[in-house]
Write a protein that holds these residues in place. Structure first.
Motif, PDB file in Angstrom:
ATOM      1  N   THR A 268       0.177 -22.225  -8.554  1.00 58.80           N
ATOM      2  CA  THR A 268      -0.802 -21.917  -7.515  1.00 58.80           C
ATOM      3  C   THR A 268      -0.233 -21.971  -6.101  1.00 58.80           C
ATOM      4  OG1 THR A 268      -1.470 -24.246  -7.556  1.00 58.80           O
ATOM      5  CG2 THR A 268      -2.738 -22.704  -8.916  1.00 58.80           C
ATOM      6  N   HIS A 269       0.640 -22.929  -5.839  1.00 60.28           N
ATOM      7  CA  HIS A 269       1.132 -23.154  -4.485  1.00 60.28           C
ATOM      8  C   HIS A 269       2.547 -22.599  -4.263  1.00 60.28           C
ATOM      9  CE1 HIS A 269      -2.319 -25.743  -4.560  1.00 60.28           C
ATOM     10  NE2 HIS A 269      -2.088 -26.236  -3.362  1.00 60.28           N
TER      11      HIS A 269
ATOM     12  N   ARG B 138       2.384 -18.896  -5.803  1.00 62.45           N
ATOM     13  CA  ARG B 138       1.199 -18.231  -5.251  1.00 62.45           C
ATOM     14  C   ARG B 138       0.642 -17.175  -6.208  1.00 62.45           C
ATOM     15  NH1 ARG B 138       2.683 -17.817   1.242  1.00 62.45           N
ATOM     16  NH2 ARG B 138       3.873 -19.761   1.294  1.00 62.45           N
TER      17      ARG B 138
ATOM     18  N   ARG C 150       2.033 -15.345  -8.321  1.00 63.15           N
ATOM     19  CA  ARG C 150       2.847 -14.146  -8.522  1.00 63.15           C
ATOM     20  C   ARG C 150       3.945 -14.406  -9.562  1.00 63.15           C
ATOM     21  NH1 ARG C 150       4.848 -13.918  -3.807  1.00 63.15           N
ATOM     22  NH2 ARG C 150       3.302 -12.611  -2.752  1.00 63.15           N
TER      23      ARG C 150
ATOM     24  N   LEU D  16      -6.405 -23.408  -5.533  1.00 61.70           N
ATOM     25  CA  LEU D  16      -5.573 -22.525  -4.730  1.00 61.70           C
ATOM     26  C   LEU D  16      -5.354 -23.127  -3.338  1.00 61.70           C
ATOM     27  CD1 LEU D  16      -7.053 -19.034  -5.688  1.00 61.70           C
ATOM     28  CD2 LEU D  16      -5.381 -20.460  -6.904  1.00 61.70           C
TER      29      LEU D  16
ATOM     30  N   LEU E  73      -3.201 -19.272   0.901  1.00 59.22           N
ATOM     31  CA  LEU E  73      -3.176 -18.124  -0.011  1.00 59.22           C
ATOM     32  C   LEU E  73      -4.416 -17.269   0.195  1.00 59.22           C
ATOM     33  CD1 LEU E  73      -1.766 -16.698  -2.413  1.00 59.22           C
ATOM     34  CD2 LEU E  73      -3.196 -18.085  -3.927  1.00 59.22           C
TER      35      LEU E  73
ATOM     36  N   LYS F 210      -6.053 -11.507  -2.458  1.00 65.25           N
ATOM     37  CA  LYS F 210      -5.453 -10.196  -2.691  1.00 65.25           C
ATOM     38  C   LYS F 210      -5.906  -9.750  -4.078  1.00 65.25           C
ATOM     39  CE  LYS F 210      -1.524 -10.883   0.382  1.00 65.25           C
ATOM     40  NZ  LYS F 210      -0.056 -10.782   0.559  1.00 65.25           N
TER      41      LYS F 210
ATOM     42  N   ARG G 218      -3.419  -9.115  -7.069  1.00 66.70           N
ATOM     43  CA  ARG G 218      -2.710 -10.312  -7.517  1.00 66.70           C
ATOM     44  C   ARG G 218      -3.645 -11.242  -8.279  1.00 66.70           C
ATOM     45  NH1 ARG G 218       0.228 -14.300  -3.277  1.00 66.70           N
ATOM     46  NH2 ARG G 218       0.841 -12.268  -2.458  1.00 66.70           N
TER      47      ARG G 218
ATOM     48  N   HIS H 216      -8.983 -20.435   1.106  1.00 64.05           N
ATOM     49  CA  HIS H 216      -8.775 -19.474   2.189  1.00 64.05           C
ATOM     50  C   HIS H 216     -10.079 -18.715   2.407  1.00 64.05           C
ATOM     51  CE1 HIS H 216      -7.243 -16.034   4.466  1.00 64.05           C
ATOM     52  NE2 HIS H 216      -6.169 -16.771   4.729  1.00 64.05           N
TER      53      HIS H 216
END
Length: 257
Positions: A78-79, A82, A84, A112, A116, A119, A122, A142
C-alpha cells in the motif's frame, strides 16, 4: 441482526502496561488478557512485514473459539509500491499464513497512505487482484478518493469502504459499499491519542446497532497512544452487549470510561 465485533488495532503497546494490563503480566499473555474482554482484534504487526504460519496459528490458539482476527495488509503493497505491480507481493502475503486463522479470520484491511491519490486504473487493477473468497476493507486518506467512481468500484466487488474517525485529518467516507461495515476509530480530537467519552460512545453504539440491522459490523479503536483504546473498546462492547466477563472487576483510575 449481523454479527458485531468490537476490539482494538493491535495489542502490544507500552502505554497499556500497568493500566489495562496489570503490572507483572507477561508480555506473551497480553493478547489473552485483551481477548478476555472483547471479541475481536485487528492484527497490526502484519502491516510492518510478513509473518510466518506459526504466528497466525499462535494467535488463533491463544484466543477464544468465537474470536475474530482481522488482518492489516503489509505496507510494502500500500505504501512502498503504492498498489503498483504488486501481484507477487499479494501472492506472498496470502501464502504467508493468513489462512491459518481458519474460522477466526476476519476482513483484510488495506490502509492507503495520505500521499496516494485516486487513480481509477491503478485502483481497479489492484482490487481485481484481491482474493474473492475473503472479505476486504479499504481505508483511504487522500481527498481524491471522495469520489462516486471509487465507491462504485468497491460496490461492484463487494469490498467495504472503511468508516474512519480521524479528527478531521482524512476523508470521512460514510457510504455502505457491501454487506458489512468496517470502522476504525483513531480519536475524535487528536489522532491516535484522544479518548472517547460516554456521550461519544453512546453515539457510536447507536450507529453500530443501525449498521448491524443490515449485516456484520467490525469496529476497532486505534487511539492507542494514551492507553485509551482497550478501555473504549470494552465500554462500547458493554453498550452493545458483546463484552466478555471481566478478568478483574477493579477498574484502574483514568480508565477512559
Amino acid at each position: 441482526m449481523g454479527d458485531i465485533r468490537i476490539g482494538t488495532s493491535g495489542w502490544t503497546y507500552p502505554e497499556w502496561r500497568g493500566s489495562f494490563y496489570p503490572r507483572g503480566l507477561p508480555r506473551d499473555r497480553e493478547l489473552e488478557h485483551l481477548a478476555a474482554r472483547v471479541n475481536s482484534v485487528e492484527l497490526n504487526s502484519t502491516f510492518y512485514g510478513l509473518r510466518q504460519p506459526n504466528h497466525y496459528r499462535s494467535w488463533a490458539a491463544r484466543t477464544p473459539d468465537d474470536f475474530v482476527l482481522s488482518v492489516k495488509a503489509p505496507k510494502v503493497i500500500t505504501h512502498d509500491k503504492r498498489l503498483r505491480d504488486v501481484d507477487a507481493d499479494l501472492a506472498e502475503f496470502f501464502a504467508s499464513g493468513v489462512h491459518e486463522l481458519d474460522t477466526k479470520l476476519g476482513p483484510v484491511l488495506w490502509q492507503l497512505p495520505p500521499f496516494l491519490p485516486f487513480k481509477p486504473d491503478r485502483v481497479t487493477t489492484f482490487l481485481d487482484a484481491l482474493p474473492k473468497d475473503l472479505r476486504h476493507a479499504v481505508e483511504v486518506r487522500h481527498p481524491s478518493f471522495d469520489s462516486p467512481e471509487f465507491l462504485d468500484l468497491l460496490r461492484d466487488r463487494g469490498i467495504a469502504a472503511v468508516v474512519a474517525d480521524t479528527a478531521g485529518r482524512f476523508p470521512a467516507v460514510e457510504d455502505a459499499t457491501t454487506d458489512f461495515v468496517y470502522a476504525r476509530l483513531h480519536g475524535a480530537e487528536e489522532l491516535y491519542v484522544s479518548a472517547y467519552g460516554p456521550t461519544e460512545l453512546d453515539a457510536w453504539a447507536t450507529r453500530v446497532r443501525a449498521w448491524a440491522e443490515d449485516g456484520d459490523v467490525f469496529v476497532y479503536f486505534d487511539n492507542t497512544l494514551s492507553g485509551a483504546a482497550p478501555y473504549n473498546a470494552v465500554s462500547l462492547a458493554e453498550r452493545l452487549g458483546t463484552d466478555r466477563i471481566p478478568a478483574d472487576p477493579q477498574r484502574p483510575r483514568g480508565s477512559h470510561r
